[in-house]
Every structure is written in C-alpha cells, then in structure tokens.
Scaffold this motif. Structure first.
Motif, short mmCIF file in Angstrom:
data_model
loop_
_atom_site.label_atom_id
_atom_site.label_comp_id
_atom_site.label_asym_id
_atom_site.label_seq_id
_atom_site.Cartn_x
_atom_site.Cartn_y
_atom_site.Cartn_z
N ARG A 45 0.81 -1.21 0.00
CA ARG A 45 0.00 0.00 0.00
C ARG A 45 0.85 1.27 0.00
N CYS A 46 2.10 1.15 -0.47
CA CYS A 46 3.03 2.28 -0.50
C CYS A 46 2.88 3.09 -1.79
N HIS A 47 1.89 2.76 -2.62
CA HIS A 47 1.71 3.41 -3.91
C HIS A 47 2.98 3.23 -4.75
N PRO A 48 3.27 1.98 -5.12
CA PRO A 48 4.54 1.69 -5.79
C PRO A 48 4.64 2.26 -7.20
N THR A 49 5.87 2.43 -7.65
CA THR A 49 6.16 2.81 -9.03
C THR A 49 6.36 1.53 -9.85
N CYS B 263 10.46 11.84 4.09
CA CYS B 263 10.64 10.39 3.92
C CYS B 263 10.07 9.87 2.60
N ARG B 264 9.33 10.72 1.87
CA ARG B 264 8.75 10.41 0.56
C ARG B 264 7.59 9.40 0.62
N THR B 265 7.11 9.08 1.83
CA THR B 265 5.98 8.17 2.00
C THR B 265 4.71 8.87 1.54
N ILE B 266 3.82 8.09 0.91
CA ILE B 266 2.52 8.61 0.49
C ILE B 266 1.45 7.99 1.37
N TYR B 267 0.64 8.82 1.96
CA TYR B 267 -0.44 8.40 2.85
C TYR B 267 -1.78 8.67 2.19
N ASP B 268 -2.73 7.74 2.37
CA ASP B 268 -4.11 7.95 1.94
C ASP B 268 -4.85 8.68 3.06
N PHE B 269 -5.82 9.51 2.68
CA PHE B 269 -6.73 10.07 3.67
C PHE B 269 -8.11 10.24 3.04
N GLU B 270 -9.11 10.17 3.90
CA GLU B 270 -10.49 10.30 3.43
C GLU B 270 -10.81 11.77 3.20
N ARG C 26 2.65 6.59 -9.88
CA ARG C 26 2.49 5.54 -8.89
C ARG C 26 1.13 4.89 -9.07
N TYR C 27 0.94 3.76 -8.40
CA TYR C 27 -0.27 2.98 -8.57
C TYR C 27 -0.90 2.67 -7.22
N ASP C 28 -2.23 2.73 -7.19
CA ASP C 28 -2.98 2.61 -5.94
C ASP C 28 -4.08 1.57 -6.13
N ILE C 29 -4.19 0.64 -5.20
CA ILE C 29 -5.23 -0.38 -5.26
C ILE C 29 -6.59 0.20 -4.83
N VAL C 30 -6.58 1.30 -4.09
CA VAL C 30 -7.82 1.93 -3.65
C VAL C 30 -8.31 2.83 -4.78
N THR C 31 -9.40 2.43 -5.43
CA THR C 31 -9.89 3.16 -6.59
C THR C 31 -10.99 4.16 -6.24
N GLU C 32 -11.54 4.06 -5.02
CA GLU C 32 -12.55 5.03 -4.61
C GLU C 32 -11.85 6.38 -4.40
N ASN C 33 -12.62 7.47 -4.55
CA ASN C 33 -12.05 8.80 -4.37
C ASN C 33 -11.52 8.97 -2.96
N HIS C 34 -10.29 9.43 -2.87
CA HIS C 34 -9.65 9.75 -1.60
C HIS C 34 -8.47 10.65 -1.89
N GLY C 35 -7.89 11.22 -0.85
CA GLY C 35 -6.75 12.11 -1.03
C GLY C 35 -5.44 11.42 -0.73
N HIS C 36 -4.36 12.08 -1.13
CA HIS C 36 -3.01 11.58 -0.87
C HIS C 36 -2.16 12.70 -0.27
N PHE C 37 -1.35 12.33 0.71
CA PHE C 37 -0.39 13.24 1.32
C PHE C 37 0.99 12.64 1.11
N LYS C 38 1.92 13.42 0.53
CA LYS C 38 3.28 12.93 0.33
C LYS C 38 4.23 13.70 1.24
N CYS C 39 4.93 12.94 2.08
CA CYS C 39 5.90 13.54 2.98
C CYS C 39 7.14 13.92 2.16
N GLU C 40 7.54 15.16 2.25
CA GLU C 40 8.70 15.64 1.49
C GLU C 40 10.01 15.22 2.12
#
Length: 140
Positions: free
Chosen positions: A34-38, A98-105, A82-96
């Motif tokens: 769930r790291c939104h891989p490349t 550690c470069r981690t991408i987080y999902d949020f509702e 990047r690619y995401d298994i969660v296809t429903e609408n949601h937001g993404h936050f990218k930490c500048e």
C-alpha cells in the motif's frame, strides 16, 4: 493484511481479463504493498521471483488493470507515476522528507465549483505535500 490470490483471480475473471501468473502477481503486489509503488519498484521486487518478467509486461498489466478499474494511477509529482489499489475517491499526502505517500479520506464528490459549470470532470484527485508526523517528531 494480505489479499488472497484466489480473490484477485476472481476480480480479474469478473473484469474479463485473461489470467496469467504475471498479471496476478502484479495485481497482488499492488494490493499488498500500500506504498503506492512505481513501475520500477514493482518490477524490481517481482523480477527476483519471476526472472522472465519484463518491465513492459508490468506497464501493460498496470494499464489493463487501470482500464478495468482495479487500480488507480496517481501522479503527485510530474515525473513520478504511482499505482494505488484503492480506486474510490480519496486524497493523498506525500511527505517531502521520507517520501511516503499516505491515503486520507475526503469527500471529493461533494466538491462543487461554479467556475467549473459546463465542464465534464473525468477525474478528481487531491494531493497534499508536507512533512508527516513521524518526520516532524524526528526533527524535534
């Protein structure tokens, strides 16, 4: 939580996508990482297990999965897909940091702007960038 291989097979069959070991493994990878891989991350990790896998196969498989609505493409950075298994609408936050991408509702569907009257909206994405709590706490 690992997604069962059988469940992924059923998803592919339901979308009339020809089953292959490589397609299943790419879908399983995106579902379980769930790291939104490349593409490079997917290829690098799966190539160890499937030496015959090509980067072209990964790209083609991901495009097929996107067309079937099983995977969502996200582009937070112009030069990074990047690619995401969660296809429903949601937001993404990218930490500048550690470069981690987080999902949020977020309720993207309720967004309405008079400035967009008459426009056909095909895609709704919300991206934020900043520093995650883990990195903020490390710097304190």
């Amino acid at each position: 939580m690992k997604t069962a291989f059988e469940d992924l097979s059923i998803k592919l069959k339901n979308k009339n996508i020809r089953l292959s070991h490589q397609r299943l493994k790419v879908l399983e990878y995106v579902a379980n990482h769930r790291c939104h891989p490349t593409v490079d991350q997917i290829y690098s990790d799966l190539h160890k297990e499937i030496p015959t896998l090509s980067k072209t196969t990964v790209y083609n498989t991901l495009n097929t999965l996107i067309e079937a609505g099983l995977v969502k493409l996200i582009t937070i950075e112009d030069n990074e897909t990047r690619y995401d298994i969660v296809t429903e609408n949601h937001g993404h936050f990218k930490c500048e940091s550690c470069r981690t991408i987080y999902d949020f509702e977020i309720n993207i569907d309720s967004f309405n702007s008079k400035d967009l009257n008459g426009f056909r909206i095909d895609n709704k994405d919300v991206y934020f960038k900043g520093i995650c709590p883990k990195c903020t706490n490390q710097n304190n």
